[in-house]
Write a protein that holds these residues in place. Sequence first.
Motif, short mmCIF file in Angstrom:
data_model
loop_
_atom_site.label_atom_id
_atom_site.label_comp_id
_atom_site.label_asym_id
_atom_site.label_seq_id
_atom_site.Cartn_x
_atom_site.Cartn_y
_atom_site.Cartn_z
N GLY A 32 -32.16 10.76 -33.81
CA GLY A 32 -33.26 10.20 -33.03
C GLY A 32 -33.80 8.93 -33.64
O GLY A 32 -33.07 8.10 -34.18
N GLU A 33 -35.11 8.78 -33.61
CA GLU A 33 -35.76 7.57 -34.12
C GLU A 33 -35.54 7.38 -35.61
O GLU A 33 -35.58 6.26 -36.12
CB GLU A 33 -37.26 7.63 -33.83
CG GLU A 33 -37.97 6.29 -33.92
CD GLU A 33 -37.48 5.30 -32.87
OE1 GLU A 33 -36.97 4.22 -33.28
OE2 GLU A 33 -37.58 5.60 -31.67
N THR B 265 -33.18 4.62 -36.90
CA THR B 265 -33.49 3.20 -36.76
C THR B 265 -33.39 2.48 -38.10
O THR B 265 -33.98 2.91 -39.09
CB THR B 265 -34.90 3.00 -36.17
OG1 THR B 265 -34.97 3.64 -34.89
CG2 THR B 265 -35.23 1.53 -36.02
N PRO C 283 -33.79 0.67 -32.62
CA PRO C 283 -34.76 1.69 -32.23
C PRO C 283 -34.24 2.48 -31.03
O PRO C 283 -33.50 1.95 -30.20
CB PRO C 283 -36.02 0.88 -31.88
CG PRO C 283 -35.87 -0.40 -32.64
CD PRO C 283 -34.39 -0.68 -32.66
N ALA C 284 -34.65 3.74 -30.94
CA ALA C 284 -34.12 4.62 -29.89
C ALA C 284 -34.31 4.03 -28.50
O ALA C 284 -33.45 4.18 -27.63
CB ALA C 284 -34.78 5.99 -30.00
N SER C 285 -35.42 3.35 -28.28
CA SER C 285 -35.71 2.80 -26.96
C SER C 285 -34.77 1.66 -26.57
O SER C 285 -34.64 1.32 -25.40
CB SER C 285 -37.16 2.29 -26.90
OG SER C 285 -37.36 1.24 -27.84
#
Length: 389
Positions: free
Chosen positions: A266-267, A270, A369-371
């Motif tokens: 996940g995050e 990053t 970053p995940a986004s």
Amino acid sequence: MSIRQIALVCLLTVLVLPAAACGDDASDEPFKIGVMESLTGPGETYGTVSSQAKQLAVDEINAAGGIDGRMIELIVQDSKCSAQDAITAYNKLTDVDGVKIILGTSCSGAMLGAAPLAEADGVVLFSGLATNPDIAEAGDYIFRTSMSDAQLGIDTGNVLWADGIRTLATITEATDYAEGVRRSSVAQFESLGGQVVGEERYPSDITDFRTQLTKLINANPDALHIAAQAEFSGGTIVKQARELGYDGPIYGEVVVIGATALEVAGEAATGVKAITADLDPANQKAQEVLNSFRETYNYVTLPWYLGSAYDDVYITAECLKQTGDDQDADGFRDCLYEITWSGAIGDNFSFDEKGEVVGLSNVVVEVLPASQRTEDNNGYKVLGGAPTQ
């Protein structure tokens, strides 16, 4: 004409007519090629993507008419990322199926387990994924399009040093592949003046790494290096390291930035840096392969190794076109030694006297970053080529 009359005609003319006249045309038979990939076990994610990429290439070749009209048939066995299971798979392919050319394996331990048998039997073993440096010495019938961890280690050590890392902690899965990555990376890092202040190894069947990570974090390293065999463990280590409060840089290789690894982390992933091979966005063939694979299987992971497996099939088809015989392992071997190829993983690459691929290079990537992670960027950005010293 009755079946009995046809048989009589064949019997009377067999000495003067080709076998094709009696319906026994060998050219109608497909070329049979063995495949050994880790469809289960620690290497399941990349073994599966490799097997699917090979089938994608075969389907394309067959749809275009095959090789001078003959189709290719893959006979697939699960080598399970294990030396013993690779030997079992090898014996099945050679003793039962009678193949002389095998594409695989996807794990270094499996490759090193089967390679002595292939070398002794005169069977070609051609891998798109196995990277352990010892494979270079495995024999005259052993080839790979995957780059050796010896080069990966040099590149990793150089990146660490260039980034200002002077002390390093390592956590490594206890497999031939992961240990090869760690050993070569540490050797280059130390040769430049770096110091390893902590190292931990773990078996492939555990999922909680907090004890090992706590020891490494307490050693106060400038950076953490992860060498994982399985994407799940690579992603979990990243996640748990951040959960324990480690906020320093993390470095790894291709497994740590695979789609599954990033999903697990996940995050927390990053900013992770990896030294790996990567498909060139400007390489039209590479992008065509990725798009076709995504349309066929509805996902993409480890794109460079996907492309490597795909290219292996087309290289195989070219050598079969030259030999015309899937039982001619010597002719196939000689073709590989002489070939220069351009495909998904690069242009004008070839094989040296040890069956090692030459003409390819690694890059440095950084996880987004995940986004910002998408199918198109695979979750990371390419920072550039690996530095040299």
